[in-house]
Design an enzyme around this catalytic site. Structure first.
Site, short mmCIF file in Angstrom:
data_model
loop_
_atom_site.label_atom_id
_atom_site.label_comp_id
_atom_site.label_asym_id
_atom_site.label_seq_id
_atom_site.Cartn_x
_atom_site.Cartn_y
_atom_site.Cartn_z
N SER A 1 17.02 3.96 62.64
CA SER A 1 17.72 5.24 62.58
C SER A 1 17.60 5.87 61.20
O SER A 1 18.53 5.82 60.41
CB SER A 1 19.18 5.03 62.94
N CYS A 2 16.46 6.45 60.92
CA CYS A 2 16.21 7.02 59.60
C CYS A 2 16.66 8.48 59.54
O CYS A 2 16.87 9.11 60.57
CB CYS A 2 14.74 6.94 59.25
#
Length: 419
Positions: free
Chosen positions: A5-6
């Protein structure tokens, strides 16, 4: 499905201070994955030479540019990085209607590095990436653990001194948006009807698949994913939270502002848990070509408990040994994996983790260490600001800048470990 989850951000003038473009990214990966910060000089290559990326070989180009990369230590590509011409790229995992490819091809992280090595502007990097997508495709396992099958499409935020682009892909199809003001990407399609460039067959393919009737206005995110774009900006997703934070500081965004956004835990941008923020990057890209671009990297997990350390491209850079994995030369191939998981912790990572174990048990030591880390970081930011204002580079200092900052950070950790 959102394990990696960047978040990646960019702010352009007039949203920023002093006519600069500010780029930032958190790389969120498995909690025990080591990310290294490495430098590769410019190089000239033989005609017909091939290049081994994470999984596949591709044709090499005659010349590659110098790059500094923050990357999971087990692979060839990078989560984020910059090149000697001030081009910065970060990528995100995204999913949509099209099945992802599990077969070995180019990883999105390979495409980040290839774009940086082969392009001297943001738009040329976009061209490099989409050309390679067309030729080789994207796919393969994005974790070192061969028992965990994890693949995805990719989105990219690409910036240089003058402009920034969002590129979102679905297998070989893609759309691109030229950024105005502030923009962020997360783990979702976000390009809607502002399509500045696109794959020539993208719309026709969507019609053949029954995703678009060919009559209503074409909305890339709505067509290639399941997103209700009418509601996209009203949810509590990290994408919305990131956009909110960018707009909160709009007009006054600096490198420190971007660092604070990347450190924000209530929004989920600074992740904790099984998947966490394993490394962070902030870049200052002055529009004045006479000024150097400055790239800050942590090389350690959790930006709130890490130091952003500056890197500037100059000739004869000293190698970044304290943030380089000891298993750097290990063959990176799923088919040749050892039966054990290599210990890829670099010296800075080891010191960082040892110090955290100490301060988690001692509130007083925690405060002292974090205060000293912030003092070091503020001193470095002030020094970099002086360079940007005075346009004077002390070359003896700059060639050893990042390694020396790493040693200064390590000394802060050591003082808490040994006391």
């Amino acid at each position: 499905m959102e394990p990696c989850s960047c978040d990646t951000f960019v702010a352009l003038p007039p949203a920023t201070v002093d006519n600069r473009i500010i780029f930032g990214k958190n790389s969120d990966r498995l909690f025990d994955e080591v990310q290294e910060v490495v430098y590769f000089p410019a190089a000239v290559h033989d005609l017909g030479e091939h290049l081994k990326c994470t999984y596949i070989k591709i044709d090499q180009v005659p010349k590659t540019y110098a790059v500094v990369l923050s990357r999971p230590a087990w692979l060839w590509g990078a989560e984020m990085g910059a090149n000697e011409h001030g081009v910065c790229i970060g990528n995100e995992a995204i999913w949509g209607r099209e099945d992802v490819c599990h077969e070995e091809a180019l990883l999105g992280m390979d495409l980040v590095r290839l774009g940086l090595e082969r392009a001297d502007t943001a738009e040329k990097a976009l061209d490099v990436i989409v050309d390679l997508l067309e030729r080789y495709g994207q796919g393969g396992n994005c974790t070192e653990d061969s028992t965990m099958k994890f693949s995805y499409h990719n989105s990219f935020l690409i910036a240089d001194r003058n402009e920034a682009w969002i590129l979102e892909t679905s297998r070989k199809h893609w759309a691109a948006e030229k950024v105005q003001g502030v923009r962020n990407i997360s783990n979702q399609f976000s390009i809607t009807t502002k399509l500045d460039r696109e794959h020539p067959d993208m719309r026709n393919y969507a019609k053949l698949k029954g995703w678009w009737d060919g009559k209503k206005e074409f909305d890339f995110a709505a067509t290639y994913s399941y997103i209700d774009t009418a509601l996209m900006m009203t949810s509590s997703s990290r994408y919305c939270e990131g956009y909110r934070l960018l707009n909160k500081y709009k007009g006054n965004i600096t490198s420190e502002t971007m660092m604070e956004i990347l450190r924000d835990k209530p929004s989920g941008i600074n992740m904790e848990g099984e998947f966490l923020t394993t490394a962070s990057m902030v870049s200052v890209l002055p529009q004045d070509p006479n000024l150097p671009c400055i790239h800050f990297f942590t090389g350690t997990p959790d930006p709130d408990r890490s130091v952003f350390k500056p890197f500037i491209f100059v000739p004869h850079i000293l190698q970044l040994l304290d943030t380089r994995s000891p298993t750097f030369e290990i063959e990176r191939s799923v088919k040749k994996k050892p039966h054990f998981k290599p210990d890829r912790r670099h010296p800075l990572y080891r010191k960082h983790q040892q110090a955290l174990e100490v301060i988690d048990k001692n509130e007083e030591k925690a405060k002292t260490m974090l205060d000293n880390m912030r003092k070091l970081e503020k001193k470095l930011i002030k020094e970099m600001e002086s360079i940007l204002q005075n346009t004077h580079l002390n070359m003896d200092r700059i060639v050893n800048l990042f390694p020396q900052c790493t040693k200064d950070e390590s000394r802060i950790y050591q003082s808490n470990i040994s006391s």
